[in-house]
Design a protein around this motif. Structure first.
Motif, short mmCIF file in Angstrom:
data_model
loop_
_atom_site.label_atom_id
_atom_site.label_comp_id
_atom_site.label_asym_id
_atom_site.label_seq_id
_atom_site.Cartn_x
_atom_site.Cartn_y
_atom_site.Cartn_z
N MET A 74 0.84 -1.19 0.00
CA MET A 74 0.00 0.00 0.00
C MET A 74 0.87 1.24 0.00
N PRO A 75 0.47 2.28 -0.72
CA PRO A 75 1.21 3.54 -0.66
C PRO A 75 1.17 4.11 0.76
N PRO A 76 2.29 4.61 1.27
CA PRO A 76 2.34 5.11 2.65
C PRO A 76 1.31 6.19 2.97
N GLN A 77 1.00 7.05 2.00
CA GLN A 77 0.05 8.13 2.28
C GLN A 77 -1.36 7.60 2.56
N PHE A 78 -1.66 6.37 2.11
CA PHE A 78 -2.98 5.80 2.39
C PHE A 78 -3.00 5.06 3.72
N VAL A 79 -1.84 4.76 4.26
CA VAL A 79 -1.76 4.09 5.56
C VAL A 79 -1.76 5.10 6.69
N ASP A 92 2.92 2.08 13.49
CA ASP A 92 2.88 1.93 12.04
C ASP A 92 2.44 0.53 11.64
N ALA A 93 2.98 -0.49 12.30
CA ALA A 93 2.61 -1.88 11.98
C ALA A 93 1.13 -2.11 12.26
N GLU A 94 0.62 -1.55 13.35
CA GLU A 94 -0.80 -1.68 13.67
C GLU A 94 -1.65 -0.97 12.61
N ALA A 95 -1.22 0.21 12.19
CA ALA A 95 -1.95 0.95 11.16
C ALA A 95 -1.95 0.20 9.83
N ILE A 96 -0.85 -0.43 9.50
CA ILE A 96 -0.76 -1.22 8.26
C ILE A 96 -1.73 -2.39 8.32
N ALA A 97 -1.79 -3.06 9.48
CA ALA A 97 -2.72 -4.19 9.64
C ALA A 97 -4.17 -3.72 9.51
N GLU A 98 -4.46 -2.54 10.00
CA GLU A 98 -5.81 -1.99 9.89
C GLU A 98 -6.11 -1.60 8.45
N GLN A 101 -6.99 -4.19 5.53
CA GLN A 101 -8.32 -4.82 5.56
C GLN A 101 -9.42 -3.96 4.95
N ARG A 102 -9.14 -2.71 4.70
CA ARG A 102 -10.17 -1.79 4.18
C ARG A 102 -10.55 -2.17 2.76
N PRO A 103 -11.83 -2.27 2.47
CA PRO A 103 -12.27 -2.69 1.14
C PRO A 103 -11.95 -1.66 0.04
N THR A 104 -11.78 -0.41 0.41
CA THR A 104 -11.50 0.63 -0.60
C THR A 104 -10.02 0.97 -0.72
N MET A 105 -9.19 0.22 -0.03
CA MET A 105 -7.75 0.51 -0.05
C MET A 105 -7.19 0.28 -1.45
N ARG A 106 -6.27 1.13 -1.84
CA ARG A 106 -5.57 0.97 -3.13
C ARG A 106 -4.27 0.24 -2.89
N PHE A 107 -3.97 -0.71 -3.73
CA PHE A 107 -2.77 -1.51 -3.57
C PHE A 107 -1.82 -1.31 -4.73
N VAL A 108 -0.56 -1.56 -4.47
CA VAL A 108 0.51 -1.47 -5.46
C VAL A 108 0.88 -2.89 -5.85
N PRO A 109 0.89 -3.21 -7.15
CA PRO A 109 1.28 -4.58 -7.53
C PRO A 109 2.75 -4.85 -7.16
N ILE A 110 3.02 -6.06 -6.72
CA ILE A 110 4.39 -6.43 -6.38
C ILE A 110 5.16 -6.64 -7.68
N LYS A 111 6.28 -5.96 -7.81
CA LYS A 111 7.10 -6.08 -9.02
C LYS A 111 7.98 -7.32 -8.93
N SER A 112 8.16 -7.95 -10.08
CA SER A 112 9.10 -9.06 -10.15
C SER A 112 10.51 -8.49 -10.05
#
Length: 178
Positions: A74-79, A92-98, A101-112
Motif C-alpha cells: 500500500m502507498p504510505p500516504q494511504f496508511v 505503524d505496523a498496527e496501522a498497516i494491519a488496519e 483490511q479496508r475494502p476501498t484501499m488501493r494496492f501497489v502490484p508487487i514487481k518481479s
C-alpha cells in the motif's frame, strides 16, 4: 493462535510485526531482526500481510508471498490516516494491519525482480538525462539564451548551434567537437 492479518513495518534492521486474529484481537506484537522475518512467516499459516510500499517492499513481498501468504503493498500516504497514536514502528505496523483490511484501499502490484531492475535502471537514466539538460540550459544561459525547462526545449537550443548566423554564441562555444 491463528493469525488472520499481519501488518509488517519495514525498517533498516528491526521490523515490527502486528498480527491480529479473526476477531480483531492483537495476538502478535513484536520486533524482529531482518534475519528472523522469513523464518517467522514460514512458521505461520497463510495470512493477509500488509506492507507499506517502499524500496525494499517488493523484495519482501515476493519472499513472503512465496511462503503462501497473501501480500499486499500500500502507498504510505494511504496508511498514514490509520496511525492512532504517536508515530513509531509499533503504531505503524498496527496501522498497516488496519489499512490492509479496508475494502476501498488501493494496492501497489508487487514487481518481479526483472521489473524492479528495469525500473531502477530507467529511473537512473532519466535522472542523468535531466542533469544533462540542466547543464546545457545553464551553459546557454551564460550567453543570455534562455528557454523553458524540459526536453522539448533543448531542441531549440541545439538548433541554435546549427545556425551560423546567431551572434549571441561565441564561435568557441558554438564550435562542434571533433
Amino acid at each position: 493462535m491463528q493469525i488472520a492479518v499481519i501488518g509488517l513495518d519495514l525498517a533498516k534492521n528491526a521490523f515490527q510485526v502486528h498480527g491480529i486474529d479473526d476477531s480483531g484481537q492483537a495476538v502478535l506484537k513484536r520486533k524482529f531482526r531482518r534475519s528472523e522475518v522469513l523464518p517467522l512467516f514460514a512458521g505461520l499459516a497463510p495470512a493477509l500481510v500488509g506492507i507499506e510500499a517502499c524500496h525494499t517492499a517488493h523484495y519482501w513481498g515476493r519472499e513472503i508471498a512465496a511462503l503462501g501468504h497473501d501480500v499486499r503493498l500500500m502507498p504510505p500516504q494511504f496508511v498514514k490516516p490509520y496511525v492512532k497514536s504517536q508515530k513509531n514502528d509499533a503504531a505503524d505496523a498496527e496501522a498497516i494491519a488496519e489499512a490492509v483490511q479496508r475494502p476501498t484501499m488501493r494496492f501497489v502490484p508487487i514487481k518481479s525482480a526483472d521489473q524492479q531492475a528495469v525500473h531502477r535502471t530507467r529511473d537512473l537514466l532519466i535522472r542523468q538525462r535531466s542533469s544533462l539538460i540542466s547543464a546545457i540550459r545553464a551553459h546557454f544561459a551564460e550567453f543570455g539564451i534562455v528557454v523553458g525547462q524540459g526536453i522539448r526545449n533543448v531542441e531549440r537550443l541545439l538548433a541554435l548551434l546549427e545556425t551560423a548566423g546567431d551572434q549571441r554564441l561565441p564561435a568557441l562555444a558554438a564550435e562542434p567537437r571533433p
